[in-house]
Design a protein around this motif. Structure first.
Motif, PDB file in Angstrom:
ATOM      1  N   UNK A   1       0.835  -1.202   0.000  1.00 20.27           N
ATOM      2  CA  UNK A   1       0.000   0.000   0.000  1.00 20.27           C
ATOM      3  C   UNK A   1       0.863   1.242   0.000  1.00 20.27           C
ATOM      4  N   UNK A   2       1.882   1.178   0.839  1.00 20.66           N
ATOM      5  CA  UNK A   2       2.760   2.341   0.887  1.00 20.66           C
ATOM      6  C   UNK A   2       3.425   2.567  -0.460  1.00 20.66           C
ATOM      7  N   UNK A   3       3.803   1.453  -1.068  1.00 22.36           N
ATOM      8  CA  UNK A   3       4.461   1.547  -2.365  1.00 22.36           C
ATOM      9  C   UNK A   3       3.564   2.203  -3.388  1.00 22.36           C
ATOM     10  N   UNK A   4       2.273   1.887  -3.278  1.00 17.50           N
ATOM     11  CA  UNK A   4       1.310   2.463  -4.203  1.00 17.50           C
ATOM     12  C   UNK A   4       1.302   3.978  -4.149  1.00 17.50           C
ATOM     13  N   UNK A   5       1.576   4.492  -2.937  1.00 19.61           N
ATOM     14  CA  UNK A   5       1.503   5.941  -2.778  1.00 19.61           C
ATOM     15  C   UNK A   5       2.711   6.647  -3.379  1.00 19.61           C
ATOM     16  N   UNK A   6       3.744   5.907  -3.690  1.00 10.73           N
ATOM     17  CA  UNK A   6       4.966   6.573  -4.180  1.00 10.73           C
ATOM     18  C   UNK A   6       4.896   6.771  -5.687  1.00 10.73           C
ATOM     19  N   UNK A   7       5.932   7.379  -6.205  1.00 12.57           N
ATOM     20  CA  UNK A   7       6.039   7.620  -7.646  1.00 12.57           C
ATOM     21  C   UNK A   7       6.373   6.319  -8.344  1.00 12.57           C
ATOM     22  N   UNK A   8       5.510   5.956  -9.232  1.00  8.96           N
ATOM     23  CA  UNK A   8       5.786   4.703  -9.944  1.00  8.96           C
ATOM     24  C   UNK A   8       5.490   4.877 -11.415  1.00  8.96           C
ATOM     25  N   UNK A   9       6.179   4.120 -12.210  1.00  8.29           N
ATOM     26  CA  UNK A   9       5.804   4.081 -13.621  1.00  8.29           C
ATOM     27  C   UNK A   9       4.531   3.265 -13.758  1.00  8.29           C
ATOM     28  N   UNK A  10       3.785   3.513 -14.847  1.00 12.31           N
ATOM     29  CA  UNK A  10       2.524   2.761 -15.017  1.00 12.31           C
ATOM     30  C   UNK A  10       2.722   1.255 -14.944  1.00 12.31           C
ATOM     31  N   UNK A  11       3.824   0.804 -15.522  1.00 10.57           N
ATOM     32  CA  UNK A  11       4.097  -0.640 -15.455  1.00 10.57           C
ATOM     33  C   UNK A  11       4.221  -1.085 -14.010  1.00 10.57           C
ATOM     34  N   UNK A  12       5.079  -0.312 -13.301  1.00  7.82           N
ATOM     35  CA  UNK A  12       5.317  -0.671 -11.905  1.00  7.82           C
ATOM     36  C   UNK A  12       4.023  -0.628 -11.105  1.00  7.82           C
ATOM     37  N   UNK A  13       3.215   0.402 -11.406  1.00  7.15           N
ATOM     38  CA  UNK A  13       1.977   0.558 -10.652  1.00  7.15           C
ATOM     39  C   UNK A  13       1.066  -0.639 -10.840  1.00  7.15           C
ATOM     40  N   UNK A  14       0.956  -1.056 -12.092  1.00  9.02           N
ATOM     41  CA  UNK A  14       0.053  -2.192 -12.331  1.00  9.02           C
ATOM     42  C   UNK A  14       0.582  -3.421 -11.621  1.00  9.02           C
ATOM     43  N   UNK A  15       1.919  -3.552 -11.597  1.00  3.53           N
ATOM     44  CA  UNK A  15       2.498  -4.703 -10.882  1.00  3.53           C
ATOM     45  C   UNK A  15       2.171  -4.630  -9.406  1.00  3.53           C
ATOM     46  N   UNK A  16       2.358  -3.448  -8.843  1.00  2.06           N
ATOM     47  CA  UNK A  16       2.077  -3.300  -7.399  1.00  2.06           C
ATOM     48  C   UNK A  16       0.607  -3.570  -7.105  1.00  2.06           C
ATOM     49  N   UNK A  17      -0.246  -3.096  -8.020  1.00  2.70           N
ATOM     50  CA  UNK A  17      -1.688  -3.349  -7.820  1.00  2.70           C
ATOM     51  C   UNK A  17      -1.975  -4.827  -7.715  1.00  2.70           C
ATOM     52  N   UNK A  18      -1.354  -5.545  -8.646  1.00  2.00           N
ATOM     53  CA  UNK A  18      -1.597  -6.993  -8.646  1.00  2.00           C
ATOM     54  C   UNK A  18      -1.071  -7.617  -7.366  1.00  2.00           C
ATOM     55  N   UNK A  19       0.138  -7.158  -6.945  1.00  2.00           N
ATOM     56  CA  UNK A  19       0.704  -7.710  -5.701  1.00  2.00           C
ATOM     57  C   UNK A  19      -0.253  -7.464  -4.549  1.00  2.00           C
ATOM     58  N   UNK A  20      -0.769  -6.230  -4.477  1.00  2.00           N
ATOM     59  CA  UNK A  20      -1.647  -5.878  -3.352  1.00  2.00           C
ATOM     60  C   UNK A  20      -2.928  -6.692  -3.378  1.00  2.00           C
ATOM     61  N   UNK A  21      -3.480  -6.777  -4.567  1.00  2.00           N
ATOM     62  CA  UNK A  21      -4.730  -7.556  -4.692  1.00  2.00           C
ATOM     63  C   UNK A  21      -4.523  -8.997  -4.262  1.00  2.00           C
ATOM     64  N   UNK A  22      -3.413  -9.565  -4.787  1.00  2.00           N
ATOM     65  CA  UNK A  22      -3.180 -10.967  -4.463  1.00  2.00           C
ATOM     66  C   UNK A  22      -2.958 -11.162  -2.978  1.00  2.00           C
ATOM     67  N   UNK A  23      -2.184 -10.234  -2.380  1.00  2.00           N
ATOM     68  CA  UNK A  23      -1.913 -10.429  -0.952  1.00  2.00           C
ATOM     69  C   UNK A  23      -3.168 -10.231  -0.123  1.00  2.00           C
ATOM     70  N   UNK A  24      -4.011  -9.311  -0.552  1.00  2.00           N
ATOM     71  CA  UNK A  24      -5.291  -9.170   0.167  1.00  2.00           C
ATOM     72  C   UNK A  24      -6.100 -10.437   0.082  1.00  2.00           C
ATOM     73  N   UNK A  25      -6.108 -10.979  -1.115  1.00  2.00           N
ATOM     74  CA  UNK A  25      -6.836 -12.221  -1.293  1.00  2.00           C
ATOM     75  C   UNK A  25      -6.277 -13.324  -0.418  1.00  2.00           C
ATOM     76  N   UNK A  26      -4.961 -13.371  -0.398  1.00  2.00           N
ATOM     77  CA  UNK A  26      -4.308 -14.415   0.411  1.00  2.00           C
ATOM     78  C   UNK A  26      -4.632 -14.231   1.885  1.00  2.00           C
ATOM     79  N   UNK A  27      -4.620 -12.999   2.312  1.00  2.00           N
ATOM     80  CA  UNK A  27      -4.940 -12.711   3.715  1.00  2.00           C
ATOM     81  C   UNK A  27      -6.345 -13.185   4.060  1.00  2.00           C
ATOM     82  N   UNK A  28      -7.275 -12.835   3.161  1.00  2.00           N
ATOM     83  CA  UNK A  28      -8.652 -13.280   3.384  1.00  2.00           C
ATOM     84  C   UNK A  28      -8.722 -14.789   3.420  1.00  2.00           C
TER      85      UNK A  28
END
Lengths: 153, 740
Positions: free
Chosen positions: B368-395
């Motif tokens: 989440x913190x990473x999402x708030x930083x400056x990222x390239x669109x590629x990086x952002x989409x990667x981080x989004x996927x990481x966050x989504x997956x980890x949320x899913x895993x947590x659930x």
């Protein structure tokens, strides 16, 4: 005049007004709000009501008089009048306002005009009675008696 | 001749007759003198003789008689007168005494005779008693023998010993020649010789068919029966002749509950099997069986039966004990295994809980913190996927933990007292963001008869409701999601698949029905049973996009079941929306009055700062009057703008805002929105809407905008007091259904 006699008149008057449905429970509430810290509450509220109502009636008459009638405006005005009359407990006035609003919804010109007339009548009726009541109360207080609804406050 | 005073005898002394008389008299006198002497001698010898004085009398009489006869001796020759006189006197005395004696004897002799008869009688009696004594002694002897025998028999629980001892002791007691004991065989059709007293069974097993008349006769009665010595059941060693054995008696021995001698169907109507005991007297004594001996035999037979049954029961109980001990050992092992498994599981859960969740949280937080930083669109989409997956895993982790605890029943529901309507209001608030995002609508209907306070697990109830509503939202792309909460009634339609679930309201509990209806993609009726299965999802494309663990409904179902309720799904078909209904049981607080009392009316609201916004002057004045009566510090403004102005001023800390919703220019709704934009939830004053509109739409709208209360105009003093009390007691977000 004698205090007892005045009080009796007051009681009779109030009974009449309640019996005829001119006033409802809300008015009792207002009476309860008058106490030593607020000795003129009733008079103030009633006076304000007279002022407000006068103004609203004039406005309504004006709006109805226009052609075509702006029903939205008249509706909001009636809403206002309904609000104040229900706050003070003027039951019959409030009821007429309710009917008035339905006519406004239907955009019934004739109905609105009739309603306006009726509401004016009701208002005058209650205004007269309330003025009498206030006068009586003033007299009673002047002689040194206590108003019946204030007993035990 | 001289005249002497002597008397001349009548006859001359030399006469022959005179001589003989002389001799006779002499002997008579002798005898008469010796008899009393003898009498005295023998009486003196004997110790008892009751009639001594009789004897004396008799003696005197005899002596006198003797003396008479003695004196008579002198009269045979010439004798003097004196002699004659003496003789006469003697005779007179003798006569007197003998008459007296004769008279006395009349009394004595009957007595003497009766003594004799009594003596005879006593002799007879004595003989009888002697006989009886003999009999009793014999019986006592046999009784003693029986007791000893019984003791011997009962002192052992080994069947063989019992039987052998019986035979031996019986043999000793009754002096038997031979004893045979016949036991029924496997099939119950024959009797087999199992024990004998003297001989050894060298020549194989001997059997006798059970339907033999003798055997039947013996078995039919419980007495000892004398049988013929030719009967096949009499087996004795010496077979020299027929007269080796004397009388034979046989008795039946009831066998209670054999285990060793397995029996099939016993052919007799008499269900109990019997053994046969045959007792043979020796031939050379002319003994016959006495009644008491037969009785002894019967008693012994009964004792044997009892002893045998004891032995059998003991055997069985020992077997059962063996079995139980084995089972015990096995159960113990199983228990230990189970305990180890549970320990292992608990350890695993603890590990999962702690070890897996911590890194999970780290991943989620940092992503989440990473999402708030400056990222390239590629990086952002990667981080989004990481966050989504980890949320899913947590659930997923949480769900799995929950379900595993639910499965083994280790999950326990909490019990709190909470406000029921609040749960659903919270749920609705939580889903609001998604609702607005998906452009859906949600409506919440809380029935007025719902109890305000209930007892139960509020968190889990909310979790369930949230899950169900979340599902509804997930699978709906347009339309409306309606949530209805009411008290369960019998006439409401139940799950068609589980008609036996019939909740009944009670004093201490109530059943609440929650129905969530959506206008979404619906469910194929075939799939409905699978919905509550773990990890199964339907295959439609929409669900693949909406990732879920597939555990949600399974968990809901278990929670609902734990709460004593039921959950089911109905759907008209794909594309026709879904209705999920669940009924749960909640407790009713014991002292609802206490809760009310807790909410006891405050009568004094001194220092409570209230801002009233109303365009109607009369209304303003009335409301102000009310509030002042209650002791509040009231400020009135006549428009929305003024209200915002006053609020925004620093140092203004109003606790409650009363807003008329229908105002020209800026109405109460807008004011609410503006205020909420400006202030955080805990900073802003409590918002109360004043409206004359009684319909639900207005109410809903007010509440959905975040207002805390809706009051209908005109308002009474009491109502204002109640509202203020509640507001100030419970803070924001209180929906009290009972008071209109």
């Amino acid at each position: 005049m004698d205090v007892a006699k005045l009080l009796q008149q007051h009681v009779d008057l109030m009974d009449d007004m309640f019996k005829e449905g001119l006033l409802d429970e809300q008015f009792n509430q207002l009476q309860q709000l008058q106490d030593e810290s607020n000795p003129n509450f009733l008079e103030e509220v009633v006076s304000l009501f007279f002022e407000d109502s006068q103004r609203i009636l004039e406005n309504m008459t004006e709006t109805i008089g226009k052609d075509p009638i702006d029903y939205k405006v008249i509706d909001s005005q009636v809403h206002q009048f309904k609000g104040s009359s229900s706050s003070i407990g003027a039951q019959r006035v409030k009821n007429v306002c309710v009917t008035f609003r339905t006519y406004c919804d239907k955009e019934d010109k004739k109905g609105c005009q009739d309603a306006l007339e009726e509401v004016g009548e009701e208002y005058n009726l209650i205004k007269k009675k309330l003025e009498t009541m206030l006068e009586l109360e003033k007299q009673i207080v002047a002689i040194g008696g206590t108003l019946p609804f204030m007993e035990g406050c | 001749m001289e005249s002497c005073n002597c008397v001349e005898p009548a006859w001359p002394p030399d006469d022959l007759l005179m001589r003989y008389q002389y001799i006779a008299d002499f002997f008579i006198a002798l005898a008469y003198f010796s008899i009393p002497l003898e009498l005295i001698y023998f009486v003196k010898k004997s110790s008892i003789f009751p009639y001594r004085w009789v004897l004396v009398q008799f003696g005197v009489f005899i002596v006198l008689c003797g003396s008479t006869h003695l004196i008579n001796l002198w009269t045979y020759s010439a004798h003097s007168l004196a002699v004659a006189v003496v003789l006469t006197v003697a005779k007179i005395f003798t006569a007197v005494v003998s008459c007296a004696t004769a008279l006395m004897l009349v009394h004595i002799i009957p007595d003497l005779l009766s003594v004799k008869t009594r003596e005879l009688f006593l002799k007879k009696k004595t003989a009888e008693l002697d006989r009886e004594m003999g009999l009793i002694r014999t019986q006592e002897e046999t009784g003693r023998h029986v007791r000893m025998l019984t003791l011997e028999i009962r002192s052992t629980l080994d069947k063989d010993t019992i039987l052998t001892t019986t035979l031996v002791e019986l043999g000793k007691t009754l002096a038997l020649e031979e004893c045979n004991l016949w036991m029924p065989t496997w099939n119950g059709q024959e009797l087999q010789l199992s024990h004998t007293l003297r001989q050894r069974t060298d020549f194989g097993p001997v059997t006798v068919p059970i339907h033999h008349t003798t055997i039947k006769q013996v078995f039919s009665s419980n007495r000892a029966v004398v049988i013929s010595h030719n009967s096949p059941v009499c087996i004795s060693g010496q077979r020299q002749g027929e007269f080796t054995i004397g009388d034979v008696v046989a008795v039946r021995v009831p066998l209670l509950h054999l285990t060793n001698f397995h029996l099939g169907d016993w052919p007799d109507t008499n269900k109990r099997p019997f053994a046969l005991m045959v007792l043979m007297l020796p031939a050379d004594s002319a003994r016959r069986w006495h009644v008491y001996e037969l009785e002894l035999v019967e008693v012994v037979a009964d004792q044997v039966a009892v002893a045998l049954s004891h032995a059998a029961i003991l055997e069985e109980s020992m077997q059962a004990r063996e079995l139980l001990m084995q089972q015990n050992v096995q159960l113990d092992m199983a228990r230990r295994e189970a305990e180890m498994a549970i320990c292992a599981r608990n350890d695993f859960l603890a590990v999962m809980n702690h070890e897996m969740k911590a890194p999970m949280h780290a991943i989620i937080a940092l992503s989440s913190l990473l999402q708030e930083t400056e990222l390239t669109p590629e990086q952002r989409s990667m981080v989004d996927i990481v966050l989504k997956s980890s949320n899913l895993l947590d659930t997923l982790i949480n769900d799995v933990l929950d379900i595993s605890r639910l499965e083994d029943g280790s999950l326990e529901l909490d019990t709190n007292t909470f406000k029921l309507p609040q749960i659903f209001i919270d749920v609705r608030n939580l889903v609001k963001p998604i609702i607005s995002l998906k452009k859906l609508q949600v409506s919440l209907t809380l029935a007025p008869e719902l109890p305000a306070f209930v007892v139960g697990d509020d968190k889990r109830l909310m979790q369930t409701a949230l899950n169900v509503v979340g599902n509804a939202i997930k699978f709906t792309n347009e339309g409306i999601i309606s949530i209805k909460v009411c008290l369960e009634r019998l006439e409401y339609p139940m799950d068609p698949l589980m008609l036996e679930f019939r909740p009944v309201q009670g004093e201490q509990h109530c059943y609440i029905r929650v129905q969530v209806q959506d206008t979404g993609v619906g469910v194929n009726p075939h799939d409905i049973p699978k919905l509550f299965c773990k990890f199964l999802q339907s295959n439609s494309t929409t669900t693949r996009n909406n990732c879920g663990t597939g555990l949600g409904l399974a968990i809901c179902k278990r929670f609902v079941n734990l709460m004593g309720g039921h959950i089911w799904v109905e759907s008209a078909g794909p594309g026709k929306g879904t209705l999920v209904t669940f009924v749960v049981k909640l407790g009713l607080p014991e002292h609802p009055n206490e809760l009310d009392r807790q909410m006891a009316m405050r009568t004094d609201f001194t220092g409570v700062r209230v801002l009233v916004t109303d365009d109607n002057g009369v209304n303003r004045m009335v409301t102000r009057g009310l509030l002042m009566r209650l002791g509040c510090e009231v400020t009135v403004v006549s428009s929305g703008r003024e209200c915002l102005q006053v609020i925004s001023q620093p140092g203004q800390s109003f606790k409650v805002l009363l807003l008329d919703v229908c105002m020209p220019d800026m109405d109460g709704y807008e004011v609410t929105i503006r205020i909420q934009e400006k202030f955080a939830r805990h900073e802003r004053p409590l918002l109360v809407a004043l409206t004359a509109n009684t319909d639900m739409a207005t109410r809903e709208r007010c509440l959905s905008l975040g207002m805390d209360r809706v009051i209908l105009k005109p308002i009474s003093l009491e109502k204002m007091r109640m509202v203020l009390t509640e507001l100030l007691e419970f803070g924001t977000r209180n929906e009290n259904q009972r008071r209109p």
